[in-house]
Design a protein around this motif. Structure first.
Motif, short mmCIF file in Angstrom:
data_model
loop_
_atom_site.label_atom_id
_atom_site.label_comp_id
_atom_site.label_asym_id
_atom_site.label_seq_id
_atom_site.Cartn_x
_atom_site.Cartn_y
_atom_site.Cartn_z
N SER A 209 0.84 -1.19 0.00
CA SER A 209 0.00 0.00 0.00
C SER A 209 0.88 1.25 0.00
CB SER A 209 -0.93 0.00 1.22
OG SER A 209 -0.19 0.07 2.41
N THR A 210 0.27 2.42 -0.05
CA THR A 210 1.03 3.66 -0.10
C THR A 210 1.79 3.88 1.21
OG1 THR A 210 -0.95 4.85 0.59
CG2 THR A 210 -0.47 4.78 -1.77
N LYS A 211 2.77 4.76 1.15
CA LYS A 211 3.62 5.06 2.29
C LYS A 211 2.80 5.60 3.46
CE LYS A 211 7.89 7.66 3.25
NZ LYS A 211 8.86 8.59 2.65
N LEU A 212 3.08 5.09 4.66
CA LEU A 212 2.36 5.56 5.85
C LEU A 212 2.64 7.04 6.06
CD1 LEU A 212 2.97 2.58 8.31
CD2 LEU A 212 0.86 3.15 7.10
N LYS A 213 1.59 7.80 6.33
CA LYS A 213 1.73 9.24 6.45
C LYS A 213 2.08 9.69 7.87
CE LYS A 213 -1.18 10.65 2.57
NZ LYS A 213 -1.14 9.36 1.90
N GLN A 214 1.74 8.88 8.88
CA GLN A 214 2.01 9.30 10.24
C GLN A 214 3.51 9.29 10.55
OE1 GLN A 214 0.41 6.43 9.41
NE2 GLN A 214 0.62 4.85 11.01
N GLN A 215 3.90 10.11 11.51
CA GLN A 215 5.29 10.17 11.94
C GLN A 215 5.67 8.85 12.61
OE1 GLN A 215 7.26 12.87 11.37
NE2 GLN A 215 9.04 11.78 12.20
N LEU A 216 6.73 8.23 12.10
CA LEU A 216 7.18 6.95 12.64
C LEU A 216 8.48 7.13 13.41
CD1 LEU A 216 6.59 4.70 9.49
CD2 LEU A 216 5.20 4.73 11.57
N PRO A 217 8.77 6.23 14.35
CA PRO A 217 10.07 6.28 15.04
C PRO A 217 11.22 6.15 14.05
CG PRO A 217 8.56 4.79 16.16
CD PRO A 217 7.90 5.16 14.86
N ASP A 218 12.39 6.64 14.44
CA ASP A 218 13.58 6.58 13.59
C ASP A 218 13.93 5.16 13.19
OD1 ASP A 218 16.06 7.83 12.44
OD2 ASP A 218 17.00 6.54 13.94
N PHE A 219 13.48 4.18 13.97
CA PHE A 219 13.73 2.77 13.71
C PHE A 219 13.33 2.38 12.28
CE2 PHE A 219 12.19 -1.66 13.73
CZ PHE A 219 13.34 -2.31 14.16
N TYR A 220 12.27 3.03 11.73
CA TYR A 220 11.76 2.68 10.41
C TYR A 220 12.40 3.49 9.29
CZ TYR A 220 8.33 0.20 13.18
OH TYR A 220 7.75 -0.65 14.08
N GLY A 221 13.34 4.33 9.63
CA GLY A 221 14.10 5.05 8.62
C GLY A 221 13.26 5.97 7.77
N GLU A 222 13.43 5.85 6.44
CA GLU A 222 12.80 6.76 5.49
C GLU A 222 11.30 6.57 5.35
OE1 GLU A 222 13.85 9.38 3.67
OE2 GLU A 222 15.67 9.27 4.87
N GLY A 223 10.74 5.55 5.96
CA GLY A 223 9.31 5.34 5.86
C GLY A 223 8.94 3.87 5.79
N ALA A 224 7.63 3.61 5.67
CA ALA A 224 7.15 2.23 5.67
C ALA A 224 5.96 2.08 4.74
CB ALA A 224 6.76 1.82 7.10
N TYR A 225 5.92 0.93 4.06
CA TYR A 225 4.85 0.58 3.13
C TYR A 225 4.25 -0.75 3.61
CZ TYR A 225 7.11 4.03 0.11
OH TYR A 225 7.65 5.18 -0.40
N PRO A 226 3.04 -0.73 4.17
CA PRO A 226 2.43 -1.98 4.66
C PRO A 226 2.16 -2.96 3.51
CG PRO A 226 1.35 -0.07 5.63
CD PRO A 226 2.24 0.45 4.54
N LEU A 227 2.42 -4.23 3.77
CA LEU A 227 2.12 -5.29 2.81
C LEU A 227 0.82 -5.98 3.21
CD1 LEU A 227 5.63 -6.96 2.30
CD2 LEU A 227 4.66 -4.92 1.24
N SER A 228 0.16 -6.59 2.21
CA SER A 228 -1.19 -7.15 2.41
C SER A 228 -1.16 -8.54 3.06
CB SER A 228 -1.92 -7.21 1.07
OG SER A 228 -1.18 -7.99 0.13
N TYR A 229 -0.35 -8.68 4.08
CA TYR A 229 -0.34 -9.92 4.86
C TYR A 229 -1.32 -9.76 6.03
CZ TYR A 229 0.96 -13.65 8.02
OH TYR A 229 0.89 -14.75 8.84
#
Length: 417
Positions: A209-229
């Motif tokens: 899915s599209t890149k998560l818009k909420q502010q994430l901890p630094d642990f996730y780096g440049e961002g996160a894209y949820p997968l359909s699992y």
């Protein structure tokens, strides 16, 4: 610089299984070993070149050690660290080279100053990076999978968990072309996710899915894209859990060990940035497999694809004709959908089609992706279905799972996508 000769071989043997000697070194020409992409987005090409340079300098330093060129090896590692200051593996190799000036080292990573598990993680990262570098995989090779994106799917990603690698493909002239590949991290406990919290990465066909818009901890780096699992096949096999993402690394870390995530697929931040254009659609196919089999492009499974296309056409024509017996012959006896088994499905279809209503059905935007199930030949088929009858008119996005039973393809799952 005086370094015990044993370090040359214990260091390299601890990292890889390949023989290291001058003859082997002379077979390779640095700077020309990996294929350079000549297509795809500028960001992906630049990122691929940067990733290749990281591995080239790493391998170059180790070859220099094997040749006894220890000062050159230190210079190469320093160049790598200057380019990527947060690359822990490079720092470990540099530390070994410096420590060897003053004492005898038995192996890669001094156990007196490093945690053994951390050193083992870095050894494994070195191994998979070097194996990729030495593989000289041609961009002309294709995976032994049916891969047929629809008109809206311009990119596709393949993850080979056994090689810690993500491959990016782009559709050009109705064919998939290699663009780049990147080192990745998967679950701490490996693959084939089964339950929540098992720290495993799932194997299957998923969509990002599209890149998560909420502010994430630094642990996730440049961002996160949820997968359909979990997908439909996962649910049918009682696999559960959530939060499987494609994401980056902390700002202090260039890359993580091959097995270090809680189940997510993790790439370096610069690589995630390069992948961003391919992920913008919010429905990019990501096939996660173990031990991908690679073929020459001429050997791609076109025959299987044509057989499946033919099976879909026959299924559709038998449905249009309201020939219930022939229509049901396209369904596996193991078929299920939304809690309904084959017998219930057949009873429902005989009842609905008894009057042979006049219907019109059209399929468009068809995609087909092999499902990496080691026990079964399985393909995920998705399409837009337009249905018209005297009592109903609708359009829906539909997903089917087709399984090969003997010489025939049959539907084992069907539902909305």
């Amino acid at each position: 610089m005086m370094i015990n000769k044993a370090l040359t071989y214990t260091l390299l043997a601890a990292i890889t299984l390949v023989p290291w000697n001058a003859t082997a070194v002379n077979r390779f020409s640095f700077g020309n070993l990996l294929p350079k992409a000549s297509f795809g987005s500028a960001a992906a090409i630049a990122s691929n070149a940067a990733a290749n340079l990281v591995e080239e300098l790493l391998v170059k330093s180790l070859f220099e050690i094997s040749e006894g060129k220890h000062q050159q090896a230190l210079n190469t590692i320093d160049q790598l660290i200057q380019s990527v200051p947060n690359f822990k593996l490079a720092h470990l190799v540099r530390g070994d080279l410096l420590m060897a000036q003053g004492k005898y080292l038995q192996a890669f990573g001094d156990p007196t100053i490093n945690r053994p598990d951390a050193v083992q993680d870095l050894q494994e990262e070195a191994r998979v990076r070097i194996e990729r570098y030495l593989a000289k995989q041609s961009k002309a090779k294709q995976p032994n999978l049916i891969l047929a994106p629809n008109a809206q799917q311009n990119h596709l990603m393949l993850v080979d968990t056994s090689k810690s690698r993500l491959y990016l493909y782009e559709k050009q002239d109705n064919q998939l072309k290699y663009v780049a590949d990147y080192y990745i991290t998967v679950g701490k406990n490996g693959v084939e996710k089964q339950t929540e919290g098992d720290k495993r990465t799932p194997i299957g066909v998923y969509f990002a899915s599209t890149k998560l818009k909420q502010q994430l901890p630094d642990f996730y780096g440049e961002g996160a894209y949820p997968l359909s699992y979990p997908n439909e096949w996962d649910k049918a096999h009682n696999r559960n859990g959530s939060g499987i993402w494609l994401h980056g690394t902390p700002s202090s870390t260039y890359s993580r060990p091959p097995r270090a995530s809680d189940g997510c697929v993790v790439v370096a931040n610069q690589d995630l940035k390069a992948l961003e254009p391919a992920l913008q659609s919010g429905k990019t196919p990501i096939i996660i497999a173990n031990n991908l089999e690679w073929l020459n492009s001429s050997d791609a499974p076109e025959a299987e694809k044509e057989l499946l296309n033919s099976a879909i056409d026959h299924w559709l024509n038998d449905w249009r004709a309201q020939d219930t017996e022939k229509y049901l012959s396209h369904y596996s006896k193991d078929f299920s959908t939304n809690g309904i088994n084959y017998e219930q499905w057949a009873e429902h279809k005989y009842r609905v089609q008894a009057s042979k209503p006049d219907i019109d059905i059209a399929l468009s935007n068809i995609s087909m992706f092999s499902y990496p199930d080691p026990q079964k030949k399985l393909v995920v088929v998705e399409f837009t279905q337009s249905f018209t009858s005297p009592h109903l008119k609708n359009t829906m996005l539909k997903r089917q799972y087709w399984i090969q039973e003997g010489s025939r393809w049959k539907i084992i799952y069907e539902g909305t996508a």
